[in-house]
Write a protein that holds these residues in place. Structure first.
Motif, mmCIF file in Angstrom:
data_model
loop_
_atom_site.group_PDB
_atom_site.id
_atom_site.type_symbol
_atom_site.label_atom_id
_atom_site.label_comp_id
_atom_site.label_asym_id
_atom_site.label_seq_id
_atom_site.Cartn_x
_atom_site.Cartn_y
_atom_site.Cartn_z
ATOM 1 N N ALA A 1 0.834 -1.207 0.000
ATOM 2 C CA ALA A 1 0.000 0.000 0.000
ATOM 3 C C ALA A 1 0.862 1.248 0.000
ATOM 4 O O ALA A 1 0.547 2.239 -0.682
ATOM 5 C CB ALA A 1 -0.924 -0.010 1.216
ATOM 6 N N LEU A 2 1.953 1.219 0.751
ATOM 7 C CA LEU A 2 2.838 2.378 0.785
ATOM 8 C C LEU A 2 3.538 2.575 -0.558
ATOM 9 O O LEU A 2 3.682 3.715 -1.036
ATOM 10 C CB LEU A 2 3.869 2.217 1.907
ATOM 11 N N LEU A 3 3.969 1.491 -1.182
ATOM 12 C CA LEU A 3 4.581 1.602 -2.513
ATOM 13 C C LEU A 3 3.590 2.201 -3.510
ATOM 14 O O LEU A 3 3.961 3.046 -4.335
ATOM 15 C CB LEU A 3 5.046 0.230 -2.992
ATOM 16 N N ASP A 4 2.335 1.780 -3.435
ATOM 17 C CA ASP A 4 1.309 2.356 -4.314
ATOM 18 C C ASP A 4 1.144 3.850 -4.042
ATOM 19 O O ASP A 4 0.973 4.650 -4.984
ATOM 20 C CB ASP A 4 -0.025 1.645 -4.109
ATOM 21 N N ALA A 5 1.179 4.212 -2.752
ATOM 22 C CA ALA A 5 1.051 5.631 -2.410
ATOM 23 C C ALA A 5 2.214 6.431 -2.962
ATOM 24 O O ALA A 5 2.033 7.551 -3.462
ATOM 25 C CB ALA A 5 0.951 5.797 -0.896
ATOM 26 N N PHE A 6 3.408 5.880 -2.872
ATOM 27 C CA PHE A 6 4.578 6.553 -3.449
ATOM 28 C C PHE A 6 4.350 6.829 -4.934
ATOM 29 O O PHE A 6 4.624 7.921 -5.432
ATOM 30 C CB PHE A 6 5.834 5.690 -3.283
ATOM 31 N N ARG A 7 3.860 5.833 -5.646
ATOM 32 C CA ARG A 7 3.632 6.003 -7.081
ATOM 33 C C ARG A 7 2.585 7.082 -7.343
ATOM 34 O O ARG A 7 2.740 7.913 -8.258
ATOM 35 C CB ARG A 7 3.206 4.680 -7.707
ATOM 36 N N GLU A 8 1.518 7.077 -6.536
ATOM 37 C CA GLU A 8 0.437 8.041 -6.747
ATOM 38 C C GLU A 8 0.890 9.475 -6.525
ATOM 39 O O GLU A 8 0.400 10.398 -7.181
ATOM 40 C CB GLU A 8 -0.738 7.706 -5.824
ATOM 41 N N VAL A 9 1.814 9.660 -5.588
ATOM 42 C CA VAL A 9 2.279 11.029 -5.307
ATOM 43 C C VAL A 9 3.515 11.374 -6.122
ATOM 44 O O VAL A 9 4.098 12.451 -5.950
ATOM 45 C CB VAL A 9 2.557 11.223 -3.797
ATOM 46 N N GLY A 10 3.943 10.470 -6.997
ATOM 47 C CA GLY A 10 5.086 10.754 -7.855
ATOM 48 C C GLY A 10 6.436 10.575 -7.197
ATOM 49 O O GLY A 10 7.442 11.099 -7.691
ATOM 50 N N ALA A 11 6.476 9.823 -6.096
ATOM 51 C CA ALA A 11 7.739 9.633 -5.366
ATOM 52 C C ALA A 11 8.441 8.380 -5.885
ATOM 53 O O ALA A 11 8.607 7.390 -5.172
ATOM 54 C CB ALA A 11 7.457 9.530 -3.867
ATOM 55 N N HIS A 12 8.887 8.426 -7.123
ATOM 56 C CA HIS A 12 9.439 7.236 -7.770
ATOM 57 C C HIS A 12 10.801 6.845 -7.192
ATOM 58 O O HIS A 12 11.107 5.647 -7.078
ATOM 59 C CB HIS A 12 9.546 7.475 -9.275
ATOM 60 N N ASP A 13 11.610 7.827 -6.818
ATOM 61 C CA ASP A 13 12.892 7.500 -6.191
ATOM 62 C C ASP A 13 12.673 6.763 -4.878
ATOM 63 O O ASP A 13 13.449 5.863 -4.512
ATOM 64 C CB ASP A 13 13.709 8.765 -5.941
ATOM 65 N N GLN A 14 11.602 7.126 -4.166
ATOM 66 C CA GLN A 14 11.331 6.481 -2.888
ATOM 67 C C GLN A 14 10.812 5.055 -3.086
ATOM 68 O O GLN A 14 11.023 4.197 -2.231
ATOM 69 C CB GLN A 14 10.332 7.311 -2.079
ATOM 70 N N VAL A 15 10.134 4.805 -4.209
ATOM 71 C CA VAL A 15 9.758 3.424 -4.540
ATOM 72 C C VAL A 15 11.015 2.567 -4.625
ATOM 73 O O VAL A 15 11.101 1.486 -4.038
ATOM 74 C CB VAL A 15 8.978 3.360 -5.870
ATOM 75 N N THR A 16 12.006 3.090 -5.335
ATOM 76 C CA THR A 16 13.263 2.346 -5.497
ATOM 77 C C THR A 16 13.967 2.173 -4.162
ATOM 78 O O THR A 16 14.460 1.089 -3.836
ATOM 79 C CB THR A 16 14.180 3.082 -6.483
ATOM 80 N N ALA A 17 14.002 3.246 -3.364
ATOM 81 C CA ALA A 17 14.704 3.187 -2.081
ATOM 82 C C ALA A 17 14.054 2.184 -1.137
ATOM 83 O O ALA A 17 14.752 1.409 -0.461
ATOM 84 C CB ALA A 17 14.732 4.579 -1.444
ATOM 85 N N LEU A 18 12.741 2.180 -1.092
ATOM 86 C CA LEU A 18 12.065 1.232 -0.214
ATOM 87 C C LEU A 18 12.257 -0.196 -0.715
ATOM 88 O O LEU A 18 12.504 -1.127 0.071
ATOM 89 C CB LEU A 18 10.576 1.571 -0.125
ATOM 90 N N ALA A 19 12.159 -0.370 -2.017
ATOM 91 C CA ALA A 19 12.336 -1.707 -2.585
ATOM 92 C C ALA A 19 13.718 -2.262 -2.271
ATOM 93 O O ALA A 19 13.881 -3.463 -2.019
ATOM 94 C CB ALA A 19 12.107 -1.672 -4.090
ATOM 95 N N GLU A 20 14.720 -1.391 -2.255
ATOM 96 C CA GLU A 20 16.081 -1.846 -1.976
ATOM 97 C C GLU A 20 16.231 -2.416 -0.573
ATOM 98 O O GLU A 20 17.143 -3.200 -0.309
ATOM 99 C CB GLU A 20 17.056 -0.672 -2.162
ATOM 100 N N ARG A 21 15.329 -2.051 0.321
ATOM 101 C CA ARG A 21 15.398 -2.563 1.693
ATOM 102 C C ARG A 21 14.745 -3.935 1.843
ATOM 103 O O ARG A 21 14.975 -4.627 2.840
ATOM 104 C CB ARG A 21 14.712 -1.583 2.653
ATOM 105 N N LEU A 22 13.945 -4.332 0.861
ATOM 106 C CA LEU A 22 13.149 -5.548 1.012
ATOM 107 C C LEU A 22 13.974 -6.835 1.083
ATOM 108 O O LEU A 22 13.672 -7.702 1.907
ATOM 109 C CB LEU A 22 12.127 -5.631 -0.121
ATOM 110 N N PRO A 23 15.000 -7.036 0.240
ATOM 111 C CA PRO A 23 15.747 -8.301 0.333
ATOM 112 C C PRO A 23 16.356 -8.526 1.710
ATOM 113 O O PRO A 23 16.299 -9.638 2.242
ATOM 114 C CB PRO A 23 16.816 -8.141 -0.746
#
Length: 299
Positions: free
Chosen positions: A239-261
């Motif tokens: 849900a947070l990743l979707d929110a990032f996309r909706e608000v145009g925070a694409h760099d933050q999508v990448t940053a959060l994804a990098e923490r997942l592994p």
């Protein structure tokens, strides 16, 4: 002694001796007495309740007011309404909101004003969502000056967490057209101070900040969340990743994804944007994409 006499005797005891420290229980008992036809005991209990019930919980008092009206104890409604408006606890804004609505429903308009004045000036601000509910109730009962007074206090002093509560308060301030107070609350920079424990809650606040065109705060909150929000619940993270996309925070999508592994969420990492293609053969410990390999290479 027949059953009817036993009911009457028990009703007498209940009306005369039941404790009055729980208004909701008293309301339930009034309803039972009415249902069994113990009308004299309804009157006796209503007299006691209107004069001596505790007023610590405005929500419970609201329920008692409504029951007094239902059983036709109109004089006791008036008596309790006066006591409640002047003396009920203001610790729970949501409870005060329920009581305001009950006072309006039973026609105690003067007491609505009394309680609205007290609430606007003195209700607790510890729960932004409760304050939001109270603002809505004040608007519904036509207490416009009190809406402004409470909005002023809330914008300046209410806590800035959790994010969902702040989002509700911002939305309600906007709904009641307290635009100056929206600006005051935003100037306190909730994006920099709100908690990040709940990704769902962060997502809700991001959406409200976007709607308010508070772009700098969107950037701040997205940056903090991408770096520090908890990753324990996959659906909340999604849900947070979707929110990032909706608000145009694409760099933050990448940053959060990098923490997942590192959080043992590699499958979710693979669902983000183009990761399923880029990391088709896996991901090296340094974060780079693994080179092509076949099952024979594992022998």
């Amino acid at each position: 002694m027949g059953a009817h006499e036993q009911i009457s005797a028990l009703a007498d005891q209940a009306a005369a001796r039941t404790a009055l420290d729980n208004p909701s229980a008293v309301a339930e008992l009034l309803g039972v007495l009415r249902d069994v036809g113990a009308y004299e005991q309804v009157t006796a209990l209503a007299d006691r309740a209107a004069a001596r019930t505790t007023l610590d919980n405005p929500s419970d008092v609201a329920g008692l007011l409504n029951m007094l009206r239902e059983v036709g104890a109109y004089e006791r409604v008036t008596a309790l309404a006066g006591q409640a408006a002047a003396h009920t606890s203001l610790d729970s804004p949501s409870g005060v909101a329920e009581l305001l609505n009950a006072l309006r429903e039973v026609g105690s308009h003067g007491q609505v004003t009394v309680l609205a004045d007290r609430a606007a000036a003195h209700t607790s601000l510890d729960s932004p969502s409760g304050v939001a509910e109270l603002l809505g109730a004040l608007r519904e009962v036509g207490a416009h000056e009190q809406v402004t007074a409470l909005a002023d206090r809330a914008a300046t002093h209410t806590p800035l967490d959790p994010p969902t509560d702040v989002a509700w308060l911002l939305n309600r301030l906007r709904e009641v057209e307290a635009n100056d107070q929206v600006s005051v609350l935003l100037a306190r920079n909730p994006a920099a101070h709100t908690t990040l424990d709940d990704p769902y809650a962060v997502a809700s606040l991001l959406e409200v900040l976007r709607e308010l065109e508070a772009h700098d705060q969107v950037t701040v909150l997205a940056g903090r969340a991408a770096t520090h929000t908890t990753l324990n619940h996959p659906f909340a993270v999604a849900a947070l990743l979707d929110a990032f996309r909706e608000v145009g925070a694409h760099d933050q999508v990448t940053a959060l994804a990098e923490r997942l592994p590192a959080a043992q969420r590699f499958l979710q990492f693979m669902t983000v944007d183009g990761n399923s293609v880029q990391f088709k053969f896996g991901r090296e410990p340094n974060g780079s994409a693994a080179a092509f390999w076949a099952w024979d290479d594992l022998e």
